[in-house]
Write an enzyme that holds these catalytic residues in place. Sequence first.
Site, PDB file in Angstrom:
ATOM      1  N   PHE A  59      20.057  10.795 -16.791  1.00 43.19           N
ATOM      2  CA  PHE A  59      21.315  10.685 -17.045  1.00 43.19           C
ATOM      3  C   PHE A  59      22.525   9.590 -17.273  1.00 43.19           C
ATOM      4  O   PHE A  59      23.453   9.800 -17.204  1.00 43.19           O
ATOM      5  CB  PHE A  59      22.239  11.822 -16.190  1.00 43.19           C
ATOM      6  CG  PHE A  59      21.429  12.902 -16.129  1.00 43.19           C
ATOM      7  CD1 PHE A  59      20.912  13.750 -17.021  1.00 43.19           C
ATOM      8  CD2 PHE A  59      20.260  13.361 -14.958  1.00 43.19           C
ATOM      9  CE1 PHE A  59      19.654  14.995 -17.168  1.00 43.19           C
ATOM     10  CE2 PHE A  59      19.408  14.856 -15.256  1.00 43.19           C
ATOM     11  CZ  PHE A  59      18.877  15.505 -16.683  1.00 43.19           C
ATOM     12  N   THR A 116      30.910  18.702 -17.848  1.00 46.48           N
ATOM     13  CA  THR A 116      29.633  18.182 -16.952  1.00 46.48           C
ATOM     14  C   THR A 116      28.637  18.755 -17.012  1.00 46.48           C
ATOM     15  O   THR A 116      27.374  18.370 -17.352  1.00 46.48           O
ATOM     16  CB  THR A 116      29.881  19.447 -15.675  1.00 46.48           C
ATOM     17  OG1 THR A 116      31.174  19.188 -14.821  1.00 46.48           O
ATOM     18  CG2 THR A 116      28.574  19.091 -14.177  1.00 46.48           C
ATOM     19  N   TRP A 133      27.747  15.984 -19.625  1.00 49.72           N
ATOM     20  CA  TRP A 133      27.438  14.517 -18.932  1.00 49.72           C
ATOM     21  C   TRP A 133      26.054  14.281 -19.072  1.00 49.72           C
ATOM     22  O   TRP A 133      25.472  13.168 -18.954  1.00 49.72           O
ATOM     23  CB  TRP A 133      28.270  14.139 -17.559  1.00 49.72           C
ATOM     24  CG  TRP A 133      28.271  13.134 -16.648  1.00 49.72           C
ATOM     25  CD1 TRP A 133      28.741  12.235 -16.237  1.00 49.72           C
ATOM     26  CD2 TRP A 133      27.339  12.999 -15.737  1.00 49.72           C
ATOM     27  NE1 TRP A 133      28.504  11.303 -15.405  1.00 49.72           N
ATOM     28  CE2 TRP A 133      26.991  11.570 -15.482  1.00 49.72           C
ATOM     29  CE3 TRP A 133      25.974  14.039 -15.175  1.00 49.72           C
ATOM     30  CZ2 TRP A 133      26.374  11.392 -14.174  1.00 49.72           C
ATOM     31  CZ3 TRP A 133      25.378  13.499 -14.155  1.00 49.72           C
ATOM     32  CH2 TRP A 133      25.417  11.982 -13.729  1.00 49.72           C
ATOM     33  N   HIS A 134      25.683  15.676 -18.544  1.00 46.46           N
ATOM     34  CA  HIS A 134      24.122  15.448 -17.921  1.00 46.46           C
ATOM     35  C   HIS A 134      23.186  15.254 -19.458  1.00 46.46           C
ATOM     36  O   HIS A 134      21.856  14.719 -19.254  1.00 46.46           O
ATOM     37  CB  HIS A 134      23.870  17.274 -17.790  1.00 46.46           C
ATOM     38  CG  HIS A 134      23.994  17.003 -16.288  1.00 46.46           C
ATOM     39  ND1 HIS A 134      25.474  17.463 -16.022  1.00 46.46           N
ATOM     40  CD2 HIS A 134      23.766  16.670 -15.021  1.00 46.46           C
ATOM     41  CE1 HIS A 134      25.259  17.617 -13.898  1.00 46.46           C
ATOM     42  NE2 HIS A 134      24.141  16.553 -13.709  1.00 46.46           N
ATOM     43  N   GLY A 135      23.754  15.170 -20.811  1.00 46.79           N
ATOM     44  CA  GLY A 135      22.991  15.134 -21.624  1.00 46.79           C
ATOM     45  C   GLY A 135      23.067  15.671 -22.915  1.00 46.79           C
ATOM     46  O   GLY A 135      23.721  16.555 -22.977  1.00 46.79           O
TER      47      GLY A 135
END
Lengths: 469, 161
Positions: free
Chosen positions: A469, A316, A319-321
Amino acid sequence: MLFSSITFLFLFLPVVMAVYYMVPGRAKNIVLLIASLFFYAWGEPVYVVLMILSILFNYFCGRDIQENAEDSRKAKLSLVFAVTVNVLILGFFKYYGFILDTVNSILPTDIPYRELPLPVGISFYTFQAISYLVDIYRKKAQPQKNILYFALYISMFPQLIAGPIVRYEDIEAQLKNRKISIRRLGQGAVFFIIGLAKKVIIANTAGSVFDQIAGVPASSLSMLTAWLGAFSYAFQIYFDFSGYSDMALGLGKMFGFEFKKNFDYPYISESITEFWRRWHISLSTWFREYVYIPLGGNRCSVSRNIFNLMVVWTLTGMWHGAAWNFIAWGVYYGVILVMEKYMWGASLDRLPGAVRHIYTIILVLIGWVFFFSPSLGYALRYLVSMVGGGAGIIDSKGTFLLFTHWLLYLLAVLGSSALGLRLVNAVPRMIRNEKAKAAAAVIIYMGIFVISVAFLVTDTFNPFLYFRF
Amino acid sequence: MRTGRFTIARVMKYIVLLLTIAFVAALMMYTSGSSRPFEEVEKAVSSSLDKSNLTLQDGSAFKREFGLSEADYAGVMYYASEFNISAEEVLVVLVKDESQIQEVTEAIEKQAEARKNDFDGYAPEEVKLLEDAKQSVRGRYIFFAAAPKAEEYLEAFSNSL
């Protein structure tokens, strides 16, 4: 193109709506698909080709999985191939620069590389494509025969660039049949206006305060200013992202689609577990359905469950960066969720609600510090300032920002719970006559819309955080 | 729809995958930016320039011509003619983040338009230089050249990335 832009509000949307409502039933999907591709190409003229290739690839992979359905080994191989390619494409655009930077910083090398900008929305539409493939493999959905319908599922502009991540099984039927009515159009418009106001009135203002604070070196912040910065960012990201999600839900309704809500007042949560049931719900659901449960979920040993949770939360974060602070942010939440599940969750439940709420807000704010920091070192310096280790307890900057923006914080606090919406709807609710009630609602929401547009026209600060994102 | 072991869907997914790889490769070759330090790109482009009519300018000239502050960017290289009657100039800017790209490209377009208006009517060859100017945005690098050898300079810029 942003939803919160004059071009979108007064040109793109009215034209698309007019054409959409004029054409007969079957042509509506085609209108929406053309509009979606145009919407994407407006900002990403090159990357629209990548999205079309992704649509074609996943369309044929879906059919291939279905054609192998009788042979489970072949179907699985086909699924693994398709998911791997999707993850590799996403990983290439998102992480290869990060990986080379990391290699260069660890090893005595200086490998130059070609930089490509991240295609907007790739994280969202790739996850949607994976959900389509897995749902077919699990026989929860049939492969879409009509490639135009499938293309619409992947590219639909209301949720293309910032979600919510719509799972295929949730929308399959709506691609064929959906209800369009004036009532739903009105409901959609209300959602959209609320989202627009959240974005341009609260998020943008909170963002400008945060930017002023973030411009100061972390170790030069007083405790007050550091907390104000953390609160400002918390409000900015919530009203920015949930505002965008509300606009997406509203647009969906206007076109006859029903998307599931993506936020449910996360800042009223009384534990981190509850927070993540209320924040970015479509992403949490996606990870639960397509990563956590396939790994074994919680129907396994404690150690395996902890492993599963940590994998999900590290992913997670990633996934954001592509940065260590995002990974640290994900791991941070993984650890807290494990602790709440196996260590202090039961004790937490016995505490008064107010204490639980303060506990959650403090942990969430610390999480945002990791999230907004350009480096882990900055995050640690910022956290030190939050406990008074920077430039003292109070300084003139902090008090100035607090006294000049108290109304913003009040609005943000009200808007973070259902109370805000109840206050907005209080007047129409008091009126008994149905026509007068509707007229009052129209006046109130038109007023909010006009104020939002005024903010848009006068304020040049209109970033959108979840684009990257 | 089945043709032995190979169905249309299976064949098509491989074809589309190959097309995707080719597309990404083309993106890397023709549109990508670079992690190379600004000094290296500056050196490579500078050494390719015909400096008989081009002089390296400082931050104040950059500000005067484009209305932008050199300090806002990760790197600026600006060559222009010493003579007011020449439109020749070469600019390379490395922005700090992608959100700055638009302001730089808009400033370049505005400046080029203004200079075209200045030269219009009495120096058609300078107007032609500006009309044939080369501009390229590669990642965080922005290149602009109005010069008889603009094509060569653009090539040197692309090769330096």
